[in-house]
Motif scaffolding. Structure first.
Motif, mmCIF file in Angstrom:
data_model
loop_
_atom_site.group_PDB
_atom_site.id
_atom_site.type_symbol
_atom_site.label_atom_id
_atom_site.label_comp_id
_atom_site.label_asym_id
_atom_site.label_seq_id
_atom_site.Cartn_x
_atom_site.Cartn_y
_atom_site.Cartn_z
ATOM 1 N N ASP A 1 -17.569 0.915 67.019
ATOM 2 C CA ASP A 1 -17.542 -0.437 67.570
ATOM 3 C C ASP A 1 -16.022 -0.583 67.686
ATOM 4 O OD1 ASP A 1 -17.300 -3.032 67.760
ATOM 5 O OD2 ASP A 1 -18.286 -3.755 66.084
ATOM 6 N N ALA B 1 -14.437 -8.442 64.021
ATOM 7 C CA ALA B 1 -15.862 -8.720 63.960
ATOM 8 C C ALA B 1 -16.459 -9.642 63.109
ATOM 9 C CB ALA B 1 -16.654 -7.472 63.928
ATOM 10 N N GLN C 1 -15.813 -5.558 77.494
ATOM 11 C CA GLN C 1 -16.300 -4.648 76.567
ATOM 12 C C GLN C 1 -17.127 -3.645 77.145
ATOM 13 O OE1 GLN C 1 -15.711 -5.680 72.294
ATOM 14 N NE2 GLN C 1 -16.165 -8.132 72.942
#
Length: 624
Positions: free
Chosen positions: A34, A41, A251
């Motif tokens: 990630d 997050a 992203q």
């Protein structure tokens, strides 16, 4: 010849070569696969990033605040901001993670404050003035903050220093003023041609975009925003480029988008009028650039204003979104800046899809000022889109400043630079067509950004007025007078808005919370309070009580007053003591940093040199 600029280029080429050779990893894993820092997050429904998300939408849909309850917002707490610079005390956006507000003042000091109570958890005093807009990013249990020459990583637990990296490589006028962004194990930032008011665009600096390893502070890559080995032909005089505001990150593709600032000198010098020291387009100034976020390699650029003469940057944080163009849905990047135009470009290719003017425009398309003439140019060097836009549901919300000034071929006419005459707007624009949907007007500068909260859009003006509008119709729903002027942008989490109010004598971090006002009635007007204070000071202007011994009024004027306007503006004025007191107090309300004794020393000096009985003698002061 191995000049400072060729040295910078050589260093950047070395970094790129190391990336290609695998010595520096092309992807620095965040934790696992990630790329989003774990602490970010865990707070994605709060305000963990400078502009809410990596697309820079500034659109909070997880808040409890909406049109039905905004009138119950009231002051929950204030936290005094102690540091400041020539531009007030706070020009930034706080970030909020796990109930803690992190922010940086314009003395580079960093704070961690309880979101619930406003109590201080820790502070790290760096005490280095910054021209801003600066600020912090939080990720990987670190707070990343900037100083005029470097980047520091602090522990989120106690503010202690983890690492510090100097990124100034050219000369002392190279500065770092950007609020960083952290993603995929890297900290993204930029240098610009200015570290203080007295060396702004003084020559020899081209802005560099950087990515640093978040763990060690080592430079992973750097990308020079000046496409020239000799700074467009004259490294002694020329400067430009760099980024003032955080980038956007796609992203899905790993692309990072920066808006790159203007070239200088503007408009020119006596020897080189109309930017003739820097012939050509001056790439990559006033360009939107798309880079590979891992390696820093250029994917595309679109220069919207070649050879800018009037300091009309393309500097605002880009926003990523989608738009329907000629019946086709496109991935789009939107950008704007002091040139007072909003641009929509294809995110993959950089193709310009539409652009629209906002605010006042006059002579800003002039390519050369005729010799011996002076022309008025708008939006002006502090006009256009000065602070971040917001986007939600197919609409862009754009804060605008109108502040035209006069230019010759060689200089800005300082007498025309007057903050008190600036006005503002908030403009709503359809992302599909560029059509203006509605427009609100203000009697002062709108430098409070745009922020969407559910069915509302918030903004604020320099006098400290905060507004909330129905974002569909533009109808005003609520307003509130902050205890100080506003030159910063809010974070919104749950039922609370945290807004820096950093201009004037009592700068604070202000928290407004639902349920603390039955009617949403405004607090006593800071403008009225300032006016009352001016009246009191006016009556007492000739009865000095402050001890001014040891203070040099001339030096204070040079240091504190000519950062926003030139000495010529002062030299052309003649006022009584009472009139100078009102003028000085107005400048303090705009952010000039003067204590009571310094204020009186400035008034005394101005009366002695520019009072009714002074004969117009400047006292030897001609200013920079």
């Amino acid at each position: 010849m191995f000049t400072p600029r060729t040295k910078v280029t050589a260093v950047l080429l070395l970094v790129v070569a190391l990336v290609a050779a695998g010595v520096v990893p092309q992807r620095i894993a965040a934790q696992g696969d990630d790329p989003v820092p774990p602490d970010v997050a865990a707070n994605l429904t709060g305000w963990a990033l400078p502009n809410y998300d990596y697309s820079n939408t500034r659109a909070s849909t997880g808040s409890d605040i909406n049109a039905s309850n905004v009138a119950t917002l009231g002051q929950a707490w204030t936290y005094a901001i102690n540091g400041g610079s020539d531009y007030g005390a706070a020009a930034t956006n706080p970030v909020v993670l796990d109930g803690i507000v992190y922010f940086q003042d314009l003395s580079s000091n960093v704070y961690a404050v309880s979101m619930d109570e406003g109590s201080e958890i820790w502070r790290t005093e760096l005490n280095v003035p910054n021209i801003g807009p600066n600020g912090v990013a939080v990720g990987y249990d670190k707070v990343f903050a900037v100083l005029p020459d470097s980047v520091v990583a602090l522990s989120t637990s106690d503010g202690s220093t983890v690492w510090s990296t100097t990124v100034r490589t050219q000369n002392d006028s190279e500065g770092v003023t950007i609020q960083p962004l952290v993603w995929n194990g890297m900290v993204y930032l930029s240098t610009v041609p200015g570290s203080a008011s007295d060396n702004f665009y003084s020559g020899g600096v081209g802005g560099i975009l950087y990515a640093l390893n978040q763990e060690t502070g080592e430079i992973v890559w750097g990308w020079d925003t000046v496409d020239s080995e000799d700074l467009w032909g004259n490294p002694d005089i020329n400067s430009g480029g760099g980024a003032w505001y955080p980038p956007a990150i796609d992203q899905d593709t790993g692309q990072i988008y920066f808006s790159v600032a203007n070239p200088a000198p503007w408009p020119g010098t006596e020897e080189f009028p109309n930017g003739s020291s820097r012939p050509g387009d001056n790439l990559y100034s006033n360009s939107l650039v798309a880079l590979d976020a891992a390696s820093g390699s250029l994917t595309w650029y679109n220069q919207v204003r070649p050879h800018d003469l009037f300091d009309l940057d393309l500097q605002i944080s880009p926003i990523l979104g989608t738009a329907t163009i000629n019946g086709e849905e496109r991935s789009v990047v939107f950008t704007s800046g002091k040139l007072g135009r909003v641009y929509a470009m294809d995110r993959t290719t950089g193709e310009l899809l539409w652009n629209v003017a906002v605010g006042t425009h006059k002579n800003d398309d002039v390519l050369e000022v005729p010799e011996g003439q002076t022309i008025e140019v708008g939006p002006g060097p502090l006009g256009g889109v000065e602070t971040p836009m917001a986007m939600a549901d197919g609409v862009l919300y754009v804060p605008v400043v109108n502040m035209p000034v006069n230019y010759s071929a060689t200089a800005l006419d300082g007498a025309s630079f007057d903050l008190s005459k600036a006005t503002g707007e908030l403009v709503a624009i359809d992302v599909n067509t560029g059509a203006v949907l509605w427009d609100k007007s203000y009697s002062t500068m709108n430098i409070g950004a745009a922020t969407v909260v559910n069915d509302l859009v918030f903004t604020a003006t320099m006098d400290g007025m905060i507004y909330a509008y129905d974002r569909s119709s533009g109808d005003e729903v609520w307003s509130y007078q902050a205890p100080a002027g506003i030159n910063g942008w809010p974070a919104v989490v749950g039922d609370t808005i945290v807004w820096p109010a950093g201009m004037g004598e009592t700068p604070v971090l202000l928290a407004l919370k639902l349920g603390l006002s039955d009617s949403g009635a405004m607090t006593p007007s800071a403008t009225e309070a300032a006016t009352d204070g001016m009246a009191t000071q006016e009556a007492a202007a000739t009865e000095t009580s402050a001890d001014t011994s040891g203070l040099d009024g001339e030096a204070l004027v040079q240091e504190r007053c000519t950062t926003c306007h030139t000495a010529e503006r002062i030299d052309n004025a003649s006022k009584t003591a009472e009139e100078w007191a009102v003028t000085v107090d107005r400048m303090i309300s705009y952010g000039a940093q003067l204590n009571d004794a310094e204020r009186q020393a400035v008034i005394d000096y101005l009366v002695a040199t520019h009072g009714p009985d002074s004969g117009g003698d400047s006292g030897g002061f001609t200013g920079p």
